[in-house]
Design an enzyme around this catalytic site. Structure first.
Site, mmCIF file in Angstrom:
data_model
loop_
_atom_site.group_PDB
_atom_site.id
_atom_site.type_symbol
_atom_site.label_atom_id
_atom_site.label_comp_id
_atom_site.label_asym_id
_atom_site.label_seq_id
_atom_site.Cartn_x
_atom_site.Cartn_y
_atom_site.Cartn_z
ATOM 1 N N LYS A 66 6.776 53.980 13.062
ATOM 2 C CA LYS A 66 7.935 53.872 13.958
ATOM 3 C C LYS A 66 7.982 52.478 14.578
ATOM 4 O O LYS A 66 6.976 51.974 15.079
ATOM 5 C CB LYS A 66 7.857 54.947 15.048
ATOM 6 C CG LYS A 66 7.919 56.372 14.503
ATOM 7 C CD LYS A 66 7.858 57.382 15.635
ATOM 8 C CE LYS A 66 7.908 58.808 15.096
ATOM 9 N NZ LYS A 66 6.648 59.225 14.452
ATOM 10 N N GLU A 123 5.536 68.651 8.591
ATOM 11 C CA GLU A 123 5.138 68.839 9.986
ATOM 12 C C GLU A 123 6.209 69.592 10.756
ATOM 13 O O GLU A 123 7.334 69.786 10.263
ATOM 14 C CB GLU A 123 4.879 67.487 10.650
ATOM 15 C CG GLU A 123 6.110 66.594 10.697
ATOM 16 C CD GLU A 123 6.090 65.625 11.848
ATOM 17 O OE1 GLU A 123 6.159 66.098 12.999
ATOM 18 O OE2 GLU A 123 6.056 64.404 11.597
#
Length: 341
Positions: free
Chosen positions: A187, A52
């Site tokens: 996360k 990404e």
């Protein structure tokens, strides 16, 4: 004989699809640009790893972002695969970036639009520059036939998401785009148990690498068990291959814990995360602005320790992901040879 012919036809179709470095619509207008290196690798059945670009533009400052991007691509190459960093530049989705394009993106930083699925058409139509998130990267990877994608951590259900409905499009993308995502879990600024519940609802296979517990990005464990454990790159490759052959239509999440030597600062980082979350609530920072704010604030509060850990886990994911990509390409090559015999 029929199996042999079908396999040969599939091979020729793949070569034809990737021989031209640009995908075009029916009028011959290029829609997606594939770098020559990535195009050749795909045509020859070599291992390719999608990467990404949001981590470059929004994840860290220049020139650290450029340095890290180059190092991650180098790790992929050193382990036998071809890196394909994905971004939208001047309205054209690019699969595989040159050094010059990487530097341009790194210098743009947050001026490149953070681009998820919903933003793709707008960025392309306005000929803008877009840094792809997990969801957008998955879309373009699947579009050109890349089955595996490495990132740091995916998005998820935000804290108090049951009231705000703030849920990352990464999760719905995993439910409808058949690309395997290698990450350090979710996360830890997010609600991990609810994220895993949401992935289960989406029918996404969640596996953990060499552990029975789902990792929490900055730390090795989250307290949440996983339904599937994989211990080698071959295990992972077989899992991905089965998912693709059965055409289940969903992606897959393979969670790789942060290396032990970089998880020591986990408690410090977790404390900083709680402080940052309170500050975000007080400032009413929500939506796609939340994650960049939280990660930047946590980095400030930890004196740079969280950024160092972030970079370390991304590099480790690239190492593991590359080995998985190579193992998957070997499985596919064996299947092709078997079909041609």
């Amino acid at each position: 004989m029929a199996s042999s012919s079908a396999s040969a036809l599939s091979r020729l179709s793949s070569i034809s699809r990737h021989f031209n470095p640009s995908h075009a619509d029916k009028d011959g207008v290029a829609l997606v640009k594939i770098s020559p290196e990535v195009s050749e690798a795909l045509s020859n059945g070599r291992a390719v790893v999608a990467l990404e670009s949001t981590i470059i533009s929004h994840g860290m400052p220049y020139p650290k972002n450029l340095e890290t991007a180059k190092e991650v691509e180098a790790i992929v190459r050193e382990n036998g695969a071809v890196p394909a960093t994905i971004a939208i530049l001047d309205g054209t989705p690019c699969i595989g970036l040159t050094i010059e394009e990487l530097e341009r993106l790194a210098r743009l930083g947050p001026r490149a639009q953070k681009t998820a699925r919903r933003d793709i058409a707008h960025v392309v139509a306005t000929r803008g520059n877009g840094a792809t998130t997990v969801s957008a990267t998955m879309i373009f990877a699947h579009m050109v036939g890349i089955p595996l994608f490495v990132t740091g951590g995916i998005g998820g259900v935000h804290q108090h998401g049951e009231h705000t409905m703030d849920i990352s499009s990464d999760l719905t993308e995993l439910g409808r785009t058949p690309v395997a995502v290698i990450s350090a879990g979710v996360k830890s600024i997010l609600d991990i148990p609810r994220t895993l519940e949401y992935l289960e609802t989406q029918g996404v296979c969640v596996a953990a690498y060499k552990t029975n517990e789902f990792p929490a990005f900055f730390t090795e464990a989250s307290g949440c068990k996983v339904p599937c454990r994989v211990d080698t790159p071959d295990d992972c490759a077989r899992l991905i291959d089965a998912n693709l052959k059965l055409e289940l239509g969903t992606g897959m999440l393979i969670a790789v814990p942060i290396p032990k030597e970089h998880s020591a600062s986990g408690n410090l980082i977790e404390s900083a995360i709680q402080t940052a979350l309170r500050e975000a609530r007080d400032k009413n920072i929500t939506g796609n602005a939340a994650t960049p704010f939280l990660l930047a604030r946590v980095n400030e509060l930890t004196g740079g320790a969280s950024l160092a850990s972030n970079i370390a886990l991304v590099k480790n994911n690239a190492l593991v992901g590359s080995k998985i990509a190579v193992a998957l390409s070997q499985i596919r090559e064996c299947c092709r040879k078997g079909g041609l015999e």
